[in-house]
Design a protein around this motif. Structure first.
Motif, PDB file in Angstrom:
ATOM      1  N   ASN A 134       0.820  -1.211   0.000  1.00  0.00           N
ATOM      2  CA  ASN A 134       0.000   0.000   0.000  1.00  0.00           C
ATOM      3  C   ASN A 134       0.852   1.259   0.000  1.00  0.00           C
ATOM      4  N   ASP A 135       1.976   1.244   0.736  1.00  0.00           N
ATOM      5  CA  ASP A 135       2.890   2.391   0.692  1.00  0.00           C
ATOM      6  C   ASP A 135       3.485   2.551  -0.704  1.00  0.00           C
ATOM      7  N   ALA A 136       3.834   1.440  -1.329  1.00  0.00           N
ATOM      8  CA  ALA A 136       4.399   1.498  -2.682  1.00  0.00           C
ATOM      9  C   ALA A 136       3.390   2.079  -3.671  1.00  0.00           C
ATOM     10  N   LEU A 137       2.126   1.656  -3.562  1.00  0.00           N
ATOM     11  CA  LEU A 137       1.094   2.176  -4.456  1.00  0.00           C
ATOM     12  C   LEU A 137       0.855   3.664  -4.227  1.00  0.00           C
ATOM     13  N   ASP A 138       0.798   4.078  -2.961  1.00  0.00           N
ATOM     14  CA  ASP A 138       0.586   5.494  -2.666  1.00  0.00           C
ATOM     15  C   ASP A 138       1.711   6.346  -3.253  1.00  0.00           C
ATOM     16  N   ALA A 139       2.951   5.867  -3.099  1.00  0.00           N
ATOM     17  CA  ALA A 139       4.084   6.619  -3.634  1.00  0.00           C
ATOM     18  C   ALA A 139       4.022   6.684  -5.160  1.00  0.00           C
ATOM     19  N   ALA A 140       3.698   5.558  -5.790  1.00  0.00           N
ATOM     20  CA  ALA A 140       3.637   5.534  -7.256  1.00  0.00           C
ATOM     21  C   ALA A 140       2.561   6.481  -7.779  1.00  0.00           C
ATOM     22  N   ILE A 141       1.389   6.496  -7.125  1.00  0.00           N
ATOM     23  CA  ILE A 141       0.298   7.382  -7.541  1.00  0.00           C
ATOM     24  C   ILE A 141       0.703   8.840  -7.367  1.00  0.00           C
ATOM     25  N   GLU A 142       1.352   9.141  -6.243  1.00  0.00           N
ATOM     26  CA  GLU A 142       1.776  10.522  -5.998  1.00  0.00           C
ATOM     27  C   GLU A 142       2.810  10.964  -7.030  1.00  0.00           C
ATOM     28  N   ILE A 143       3.732  10.090  -7.356  1.00  0.00           N
ATOM     29  CA  ILE A 143       4.758  10.434  -8.353  1.00  0.00           C
ATOM     30  C   ILE A 143       4.122  10.720  -9.707  1.00  0.00           C
ATOM     31  N   GLN A 144       3.204   9.861 -10.136  1.00  0.00           N
ATOM     32  CA  GLN A 144       2.568  10.090 -11.439  1.00  0.00           C
ATOM     33  C   GLN A 144       1.736  11.370 -11.434  1.00  0.00           C
ATOM     34  N   ALA A 145       1.124  11.696 -10.292  1.00  0.00           N
ATOM     35  CA  ALA A 145       0.383  12.957 -10.211  1.00  0.00           C
ATOM     36  C   ALA A 145       1.334  14.138 -10.370  1.00  0.00           C
ATOM     37  N   GLY A 146       2.527  14.020  -9.791  1.00  0.00           N
ATOM     38  CA  GLY A 146       3.517  15.082  -9.925  1.00  0.00           C
ATOM     39  C   GLY A 146       4.017  15.264 -11.339  1.00  0.00           C
TER      40      GLY A 146
ATOM     41  N   ARG B 256       6.949   5.875 -16.772  1.00  0.00           N
ATOM     42  CA  ARG B 256       6.256   4.584 -16.646  1.00  0.00           C
ATOM     43  C   ARG B 256       6.655   3.990 -15.310  1.00  0.00           C
ATOM     44  N   ILE B 257       5.689   3.385 -14.614  1.00  0.00           N
ATOM     45  CA  ILE B 257       5.984   2.801 -13.307  1.00  0.00           C
ATOM     46  C   ILE B 257       5.453   1.378 -13.248  1.00  0.00           C
ATOM     47  N   GLY B 258       6.261   0.489 -12.672  1.00  0.00           N
ATOM     48  CA  GLY B 258       5.838  -0.879 -12.405  1.00  0.00           C
ATOM     49  C   GLY B 258       5.995  -1.188 -10.929  1.00  0.00           C
ATOM     50  N   VAL B 259       5.064  -1.971 -10.375  1.00  0.00           N
ATOM     51  CA  VAL B 259       5.110  -2.340  -8.953  1.00  0.00           C
ATOM     52  C   VAL B 259       4.963  -3.852  -8.841  1.00  0.00           C
TER      53      VAL B 259
ATOM     54  N   VAL C 271      -6.484   9.104  -4.899  1.00  0.00           N
ATOM     55  CA  VAL C 271      -6.168  10.499  -4.668  1.00  0.00           C
ATOM     56  C   VAL C 271      -6.180  10.825  -3.191  1.00  0.00           C
ATOM     57  N   GLY C 272      -7.175  10.301  -2.486  1.00  0.00           N
ATOM     58  CA  GLY C 272      -7.418  10.748  -1.128  1.00  0.00           C
ATOM     59  C   GLY C 272      -6.283  10.490  -0.175  1.00  0.00           C
ATOM     60  N   ARG C 273      -5.478   9.464  -0.407  1.00  0.00           N
ATOM     61  CA  ARG C 273      -4.463   9.098   0.572  1.00  0.00           C
ATOM     62  C   ARG C 273      -3.250  10.001   0.507  1.00  0.00           C
TER      63      ARG C 273
ATOM     64  N   VAL D 290       0.625  -7.885  -6.247  1.00  0.00           N
ATOM     65  CA  VAL D 290       0.295  -6.583  -5.666  1.00  0.00           C
ATOM     66  C   VAL D 290      -1.209  -6.471  -5.445  1.00  0.00           C
ATOM     67  N   VAL D 291      -1.998  -6.870  -6.437  1.00  0.00           N
ATOM     68  CA  VAL D 291      -3.455  -6.781  -6.327  1.00  0.00           C
ATOM     69  C   VAL D 291      -3.956  -7.639  -5.168  1.00  0.00           C
ATOM     70  N   ARG D 292      -3.393  -8.831  -5.043  1.00  0.00           N
ATOM     71  CA  ARG D 292      -3.832  -9.733  -3.970  1.00  0.00           C
ATOM     72  C   ARG D 292      -3.483  -9.188  -2.590  1.00  0.00           C
ATOM     73  N   SER D 293      -2.391  -8.449  -2.484  1.00  0.00           N
ATOM     74  CA  SER D 293      -1.913  -8.007  -1.179  1.00  0.00           C
ATOM     75  C   SER D 293      -2.382  -6.614  -0.799  1.00  0.00           C
ATOM     76  N   ALA D 294      -2.949  -5.857  -1.742  1.00  0.00           N
ATOM     77  CA  ALA D 294      -3.393  -4.496  -1.450  1.00  0.00           C
ATOM     78  C   ALA D 294      -4.625  -4.521  -0.553  1.00  0.00           C
ATOM     79  N   ASP D 295      -4.856  -3.409   0.132  1.00  0.00           N
ATOM     80  CA  ASP D 295      -6.055  -3.282   0.957  1.00  0.00           C
ATOM     81  C   ASP D 295      -7.300  -3.572   0.131  1.00  0.00           C
ATOM     82  N   ARG D 296      -8.304  -4.172   0.761  1.00  0.00           N
ATOM     83  CA  ARG D 296      -9.512  -4.553   0.043  1.00  0.00           C
ATOM     84  C   ARG D 296     -10.230  -3.346  -0.559  1.00  0.00           C
ATOM     85  N   ASN D 297     -10.127  -2.170   0.118  1.00  0.00           N
ATOM     86  CA  ASN D 297     -10.845  -1.017  -0.417  1.00  0.00           C
ATOM     87  C   ASN D 297     -10.208  -0.463  -1.685  1.00  0.00           C
ATOM     88  N   ARG D 298      -9.099  -1.060  -2.107  1.00  0.00           N
ATOM     89  CA  ARG D 298      -8.485  -0.676  -3.381  1.00  0.00           C
ATOM     90  C   ARG D 298      -8.926  -1.572  -4.534  1.00  0.00           C
ATOM     91  N   ALA D 299      -9.741  -2.564  -4.264  1.00  0.00           N
ATOM     92  CA  ALA D 299      -9.999  -3.619  -5.255  1.00  0.00           C
ATOM     93  C   ALA D 299     -10.402  -3.067  -6.611  1.00  0.00           C
TER      94      ALA D 299
END
Length: 635
Positions: free
Chosen positions: A66-78, A87-90, A168-170, A128-137
């Motif tokens: 989840n930290d990796a996803l948050d960082a990747a989303i923030e970077i792409q927003a920047g 391009r980002i891969g996780v 976005v919210g996180r 990554v999908v299997r391990s992410a928080d359920r609210n990210r499904a």
């Protein structure tokens, strides 16, 4: 040397060499600025550690997905307003850490997934999908299985939806706190403009690609708290033997009221009613229905008095979170539905906007007798039934309801459906094609009476598609999903239309969401899902879904048709022709000409490839040829 499980983020600038050739100094300065202002702060803020700078990219490790996803989303927003694109891969996998560096298959897969990503996008592995928080499904969109260099097995790859509120919210609050954040805020502002533009757009506006994307954003929104709720059919505790239809109608209307709240997902009525009377632990029911919470209760009607008892149960633990009883007059049934829906939503951890409460509490009719007749009509005939007599009985009840209240929009919509269904399916043997126009007229009148009636737009879409007005049918389907993002029938109808208009990935998403909301859905749902996967080129997934369909319904025509084409495409001609033989036995009128006229894949290049596949499966060219072949076999 330490071996551990870690989340790896790999980033790479697209076209860096070309930019360097054009302006070496400017490109270098831009990249270094991006590292200082965007990448490194995001990594630090989310607990990441950069272990390799590749000149035009980076590799970083995180303690959690989840930290990796948050960082990747923030970077792409920047990078949204940056001249360079990333391009980002996780990936989540085993790595070896030694002397400050990190190695292993976990790193290799992250790099390969990054190479597959689109500029400005984020691709992730299935781990990554299997391990992410359920609210990210619902923040992930399946891309499919992809081959990667030096990786023995094909990788199952997903794309991260960057327009999801959960993404976005996180990270947005942290970005607002930074002084040097113009690029981030510009990206957030762009998302806000998209949302505002969508809400202000009339439903009959230009038929553009962005419209579909916005509808998907609404129909699959992943929120910080987005529970899934199933309302079981209330028990009828009344003394009258024929009151069950009234209690069932109350349950259905509570489901419909809840479905209007986009902060939750609501399991379809047909799935919850299918488990009626089955003794099972609430935790097992939750697993079968895919529900976090279950609402169960009872109702007793005695004269003009109504008593309802309801409770909310968490399926994970079986804990009872809330219960309440209501004593009302029968003519307060609409207010009762609103109260139930509001309390259930609030106790499930969401919130209810006052405007939504008011919308749910609106009385659909002043005539309780008309309401009662509509409930009886729904019980008499359910869409999908082949009972023509039941359809006519339902229509008669709806006509009586409209005599009592000509302005009852829901009754008009239901009445319109009976005409369209009969014209399409020929249940009574009396309907003419002209009755589609009668049904459309009733649906349009229902919408004029109640502009926000989702069922009206759903029936309008059904009738327009039956008439061949596919573009307008799509527009009506979009509006139905806007108004009720939790209605699986509307989602599935939209998915089917999206296949016709070359929106294959979106069709897959909507079909999958519809099946989640209706886990005990009829075979039609599986057939549309398989067709969408076939169209999207997700061959392995299409084969699995269609095989599921044919396992439970070996003669389902739509599944046999797509299966036959898929097997032909895969070179498995014996299987393709065997399926075609079964299909022709079920539908002797099938021909390549009839499929060409039906245009299930519209005017896309896929349509011709599909027809060619049917030819390889030995589908007859015309109906006359099919009849001649059948006659020859008979003789």
């Amino acid at each position: 040397m330490e071996r551990k499980l870690a989340a790896i983020v790999a980033g790479d600038v697209v076209g860096y060499t070309r930019f360097m050739e054009a302006d070496e100094a400017g490109t270098y300065a831009a990249l270094q600025g991006a590292f200082c202002d965007i990448i490194e702060p995001a990594l630090s803020r989310h607990g990441g550690r950069s272990f390799k700078n590749t000149g035009d990219g980076f590799l970083a490790t995180f303690p959690s997905v989840n930290d990796a996803l948050d960082a990747a989303i923030e970077i792409q927003a920047g990078f949204a307003e940056h001249p360079l694109k990333l391009r980002i891969g996780v990936n989540l996998g085993d790595v070896i850490e030694t002397d400050g560096d990190t190695f292993g298959d976990g790193v290799n897969v992250a790099v390969r997934v990054q190479e597959m990503a689109e500029p400005g996008g984020i691709f992730v592995s299935a781990a990554v999908v299997r391990s992410a928080d359920r609210n990210r499904a619902e923040s992930f969109r399946r891309v499919g299985r992809r081959r990667a260099k030096n990786i023995a097995e094909a990788l199952e790859v997903y794309a991260v939806r960057l327009d999801r509120p959960s993404g976005v919210g996180r990270w947005l609050p942290a970005m607002r706190a930074r002084r040097a954040a113009p690029a981030y805020l510009a990206g957030a502002a762009a998302l806000a403009l998209v949302a505002v533009g969508f809400l202000d757009r009339p439903w009959l506006s230009a038929f553009a690609s962005s419209t579909f994307d916005n509808v998907l954003r609404i129909s699959g929104t992943a929120r910080e708290q987005r529970p899934t709720i199933a309302v079981l059919p209330f028990d009828d505790m009344g003394e009258a033997a024929d009151d069950q239809y009234f209690v069932d109608g109350l349950t259905e209307d509570v489901i419909a009221a809840l479905a209007r709240y986009s902060d939750m997902q609501v399991i379809a009525r047909n799935s919850t009613f299918a488990v009626r009377g089955q003794a099972a632990d609430v935790r097992e029911l939750g697993r079968r229905l895919g529900a976090d919470y279950i609402v169960e209760g009872s109702a007793r009607r005695a004269g003009d008095q109504l008593r309802v008892v309801a409770q909310l149960v968490e399926t994970k633990t079986g804990a009872h979170l809330w219960s309440s009883s209501y004593d009302r007059r029968v003519d307060d049934v609409f207010l009762l539905q609103a109260d139930l829906a509001a309390e259930i939503v609030s106790h499930a951890g969401s919130y209810v906007r006052q405007s939504e409460v008011a919308a749910v509490a609106e009385r659909p009719t002043e005539s309780l007798q008309a309401y009662d007749l509509v409930l009886r009509a729904r019980t008499q005939y359910r869409h999908g039934s082949s009972d023509g007599d039941a359809l006519l009985a339902s229509r008669a009840l709806l006509l009586r309801a409209l005599e009592l209240d000509p302005g009852y929009a829901a009754a008009r919509a239901e009445l319109g459906k009976t005409y369209i269904v009969d014209a399409v399916d020929g249940l009574t043997g009396r309907a003419a094609t002209l009755e589609i126009e009668t049904g459309l007229s009733e649906a349009r009148q229902a919408i004029r009476l109640e502009p926000n009636l989702a069922a009206g737009y759903q029936i309008l879409s059904f009738g327009l598609a039956a008439k061949g007005d596919y573009r307008e049918a799509m527009q009506a389907g979009i509006r139905a999903v806007e108004l009720n993002p939790n209605d699986p029938d509307s989602l599935m109808a939209l998915a089917k239309a999206q296949v016709r208009f070359d929106r294959y990935a979106d069709a897959v998403d909507n079909a999958e969401r519809a099946r989640r909301l209706h886990p005990l859905a009829p075979q039609y749902y599986i057939a549309v899902h398989g067709q969408a996967l076939y169209a999207a080129g997700e061959t392995d997934e299409a084969e699995a879904v269609l095989a599921e369909c044919l396992l439970t319904a070996p003669d389902e025509p739509n599944c046999l048709l797509i299966w036959s084409a898929l097997m032909a495409d895969l070179g498995r001609l014996d299987e393709a022709r065997a399926a075609m033989d079964r299909l022709r036995a079920k539908n002797p009128a099938l021909s390549i000409a009839s499929e060409r006229n039906y245009r299930r894949f519209g005017d896309s290049p896929l349509m011709e490839r599909f027809l060619a596949a049917l030819a390889r499966a030995q589908a007859p060219e015309t109906a006359d040829q099919a009849s001649g072949t059948a006659a020859a076999k008979a003789s």
